[in-house]
Motif scaffolding. Structure first.
Motif, PDB file in Angstrom:
ATOM      1  N   PHE A  32       0.878  -1.122  -0.049  1.00  0.00           N
ATOM      2  CA  PHE A  32      -0.124  -0.024   0.237  1.00  0.00           C
ATOM      3  C   PHE A  32       0.855   1.204   0.114  1.00  0.00           C
ATOM      4  CE2 PHE A  32      -2.844   3.187   1.977  1.00  0.00           C
ATOM      5  CZ  PHE A  32      -3.844   3.067   1.277  1.00  0.00           C
ATOM      6  N   ASP A  35       1.967   1.297  -3.839  1.00  0.00           N
ATOM      7  CA  ASP A  35       1.123   1.199  -5.050  1.00  0.00           C
ATOM      8  C   ASP A  35       0.021   2.464  -4.911  1.00  0.00           C
ATOM      9  OD1 ASP A  35       2.123  -0.950  -6.338  1.00  0.00           O
ATOM     10  OD2 ASP A  35       1.407  -2.086  -4.873  1.00  0.00           O
ATOM     11  N   ALA A  36      -0.163   3.033  -3.558  1.00  0.00           N
ATOM     12  CA  ALA A  36      -0.893   3.919  -3.656  1.00  0.00           C
ATOM     13  C   ALA A  36      -0.496   5.353  -3.814  1.00  0.00           C
ATOM     14  CB  ALA A  36      -1.432   4.056  -2.187  1.00  0.00           C
ATOM     15  N   ALA A 158      -4.999  -0.450  -4.238  1.00  0.00           N
ATOM     16  CA  ALA A 158      -4.257   0.560  -3.681  1.00  0.00           C
ATOM     17  C   ALA A 158      -4.246   1.951  -4.661  1.00  0.00           C
ATOM     18  CB  ALA A 158      -3.004   0.319  -3.358  1.00  0.00           C
ATOM     19  N   PRO A 159      -3.850   1.683  -6.153  1.00  0.00           N
ATOM     20  CA  PRO A 159      -3.900   2.778  -7.027  1.00  0.00           C
ATOM     21  C   PRO A 159      -5.325   3.498  -7.180  1.00  0.00           C
ATOM     22  CG  PRO A 159      -2.787   0.875  -8.010  1.00  0.00           C
ATOM     23  CD  PRO A 159      -3.554   0.551  -6.824  1.00  0.00           C
ATOM     24  N   ILE A 161      -7.573   3.777  -4.779  1.00  0.00           N
ATOM     25  CA  ILE A 161      -7.662   4.409  -3.389  1.00  0.00           C
ATOM     26  C   ILE A 161      -6.850   5.712  -3.585  1.00  0.00           C
ATOM     27  CG2 ILE A 161      -7.110   4.362  -1.051  1.00  0.00           C
ATOM     28  CD1 ILE A 161      -7.741   1.502  -1.169  1.00  0.00           C
ATOM     29  N   GLY A 162      -5.544   5.638  -4.142  1.00  0.00           N
ATOM     30  CA  GLY A 162      -4.626   6.695  -4.140  1.00  0.00           C
ATOM     31  C   GLY A 162      -5.286   7.750  -5.103  1.00  0.00           C
ATOM     32  N   GLN A 163      -5.851   7.531  -6.272  1.00  0.00           N
ATOM     33  CA  GLN A 163      -6.385   8.299  -7.323  1.00  0.00           C
ATOM     34  C   GLN A 163      -7.667   8.885  -6.673  1.00  0.00           C
ATOM     35  OE1 GLN A 163      -6.918   6.393 -11.098  1.00  0.00           O
ATOM     36  NE2 GLN A 163      -6.241   8.118 -11.956  1.00  0.00           N
ATOM     37  N   ILE A 174      -2.603  10.578   1.080  1.00  0.00           N
ATOM     38  CA  ILE A 174      -2.238   9.269   1.116  1.00  0.00           C
ATOM     39  C   ILE A 174      -1.581   8.667   2.160  1.00  0.00           C
ATOM     40  CG2 ILE A 174      -1.326   7.669  -0.591  1.00  0.00           C
ATOM     41  CD1 ILE A 174      -1.899   9.365  -2.893  1.00  0.00           C
ATOM     42  N   ALA A 259      -5.365   3.363 -12.642  1.00  0.00           N
ATOM     43  CA  ALA A 259      -5.724   2.438 -11.409  1.00  0.00           C
ATOM     44  C   ALA A 259      -6.365   1.222 -12.245  1.00  0.00           C
ATOM     45  CB  ALA A 259      -6.647   3.208 -10.617  1.00  0.00           C
TER      46      ALA A 259
END
Length: 410
Positions: A32, A35-36, A158-159, A161-163, A174, A259
């Motif tokens: 996490f 990748d986030a 995770a990407p 969520i990050g986006q 983040i 993502a």
């Protein structure tokens, strides 16, 4: 009954399924934290004025710190136990996530990421030692596959969520999300995880003992080929992680779908680990992983051919990359389990030195491959082929030229 008295009794009830999920979540904190970040690399670079491929250092510094830091948690886990080491790593993960969010310059952010990777390396090392404390052989490979299957859900989501966080709150949030998730996992460990180190396997911390244990884990011929081999093939994957935002978002012009595309590529690894958990005890870790390695080499050849075609599209790149990542799903858990087999009595030290070598090699390769990014997939495809061929050579060394065997099958 007091809470203090109740806690050990509660922890004793930890079952196999809960242990698998908890080990996966501990390892997932690392994923996490990587990748986030991917969707936010461009915004971080803009905020701090970082140029070109410099944005990759946010990922590369964490990888390098993890590789170097992995050398130490095992010996402390073999002396003081698994739980105290995990506690230190979790506190470091939470506090340094907040520190990264408060960074005021790109250099400070990279420094905090390096320290975070170093301090939290035990999150990757100790779970393997906990599993080895309890099981071995192909059963360990099966459990590690299930752990990896759950673990790999994080790189898929995770990407995204990050986006989403990036849209509503900015990249600093983040890191706050990392601290929040780390706190939840820490509470689970405190309440439920029993100590798996036994008095018979407890090791001393002195120079001669540590050197002997690490030397034994490092220079065992049966193990070393699989450790180096893991570092080589996963180094090519780290190269993809480092350059994925530029490659998918800029070279292929699919930034809005980053993502989804990245998560789709990882799905193959999840499916592979699930399938591996179903077949490895029947066919053996060596037979499964050796077959996957040859398939990885074949797919890398196709990847290189595709990369050299004019006007390569995202739809030509992604299926081959997804297949390669799926083969890594068969390679990863099996290679790690094979390498750990001789070291029940020093599981912590062995897991530590193996992870340090594997992560450091993979991180250096990942940074090198990422830095070679030139707007095309050629450097990545070339690295995947070279790394997989070198892996085959070093595995042949460990197996004395004989592949697809199944020693101690009973």
């Amino acid at each position: 009954m007091t809470a203090t008295a109740a806690s050990p009794a509660i922890r004793k009830s930890l079952g196999e399924r809960e242990m698998i999920v908890l080990m996966a979540l501990l390892m997932s904190l690392q994923a996490f934290g990587i990748d986030a970040m991917l969707p936010a690399l461009g915004e971080m670079a803009n905020d701090f004025g970082a140029e070109g491929n410099d944005r990759q250092q946010v990922i590369g510094a964490y990888f390098i710190g993890s590789g170097i830091g992995a050398l130490f948690p095992g010996m402390f886990a073999d002396r003081f136990g698994r739980r105290p080491v995990l506690a230190v790593c979790l506190v470091a993960y939470i506090s340094l996530s907040v520190a990264c969010a408060l960074a005021t310059s790109f250099d400070m952010l990279i420094a905090m990421r390096l320290v975070q990777g170093f301090s939290c390396a035990g999150l990757s090392v100790v779970p393997a030692a906990i599993v080895r404390d309890q099981v071995g052989g192909d059963r360990m490979a099966r459990l590690m596959s299930l752990i990896m299957m759950i673990f790999l859900i994080v790189p898929i989501i995770a990407p995204a969520i990050g986006q989403v966080i990036l849209i509503f709150a900015g990249w600093q949030a983040i890191f706050y999300a990392m601290a929040f998730v780390g706190t939840l996992v820490a509470a689970w460990v405190w309440l439920r995880l029993p100590e798996t180190l036994t008095e018979e396997t407890r090791q001393k911390i002195d120079l001669s003992t540590v050197t002997a244990n690490m030397g034994q884990a490092l220079f065992n011929r049966q193990a070393i080929g699989y450790v180096i081999g893991s570092g080589l093939v996963f180094g090519s994957l780290f190269g993809f992680l480092n350059s994925s935002q530029q490659l998918i978002g800029e070279a292929f012009g699919m930034g809005n779908y980053f993502a989804v595309i990245f998560g789709g590529a990882v799905l193959g690894m999840v499916a592979a680990n699930f399938l591996n958990s179903r077949i490895v005890e029947r066919f053996g870790a060596r037979r499964v992983s050796h077959t996957a390695l040859f398939l990885f080499i074949g797919a890398s050849l196709l990847q290189l051919w595709s990369a050299n075609q004019p006007d390569q599209t995202i739809w030509q790149f992604v299926p081959l990359m997804s297949f390669n990542m799926a083969m890594l799903g068969f390679v990863g858990a099996n290679f790690s389990s094979i390498a750990m087999q001789p070291f029940f009595h020093i599981a912590g030290a062995a897991s530590s030195v193996h992870a340090a070598l594997r992560m450091t090699l993979g991180a250096v390769l990942g940074v090198t491959i990422g830095a070679a990014y030139d707007g095309t997939t050629v450097p990545l495809a070339m690295s995947m082929l070279i790394c997989s061929l070198l892996t085959l050579v070093i595995v042949l060394f460990s197996e004395r030229g004989k592949l697809f065997t199944r020693p101690n099958a009973s």
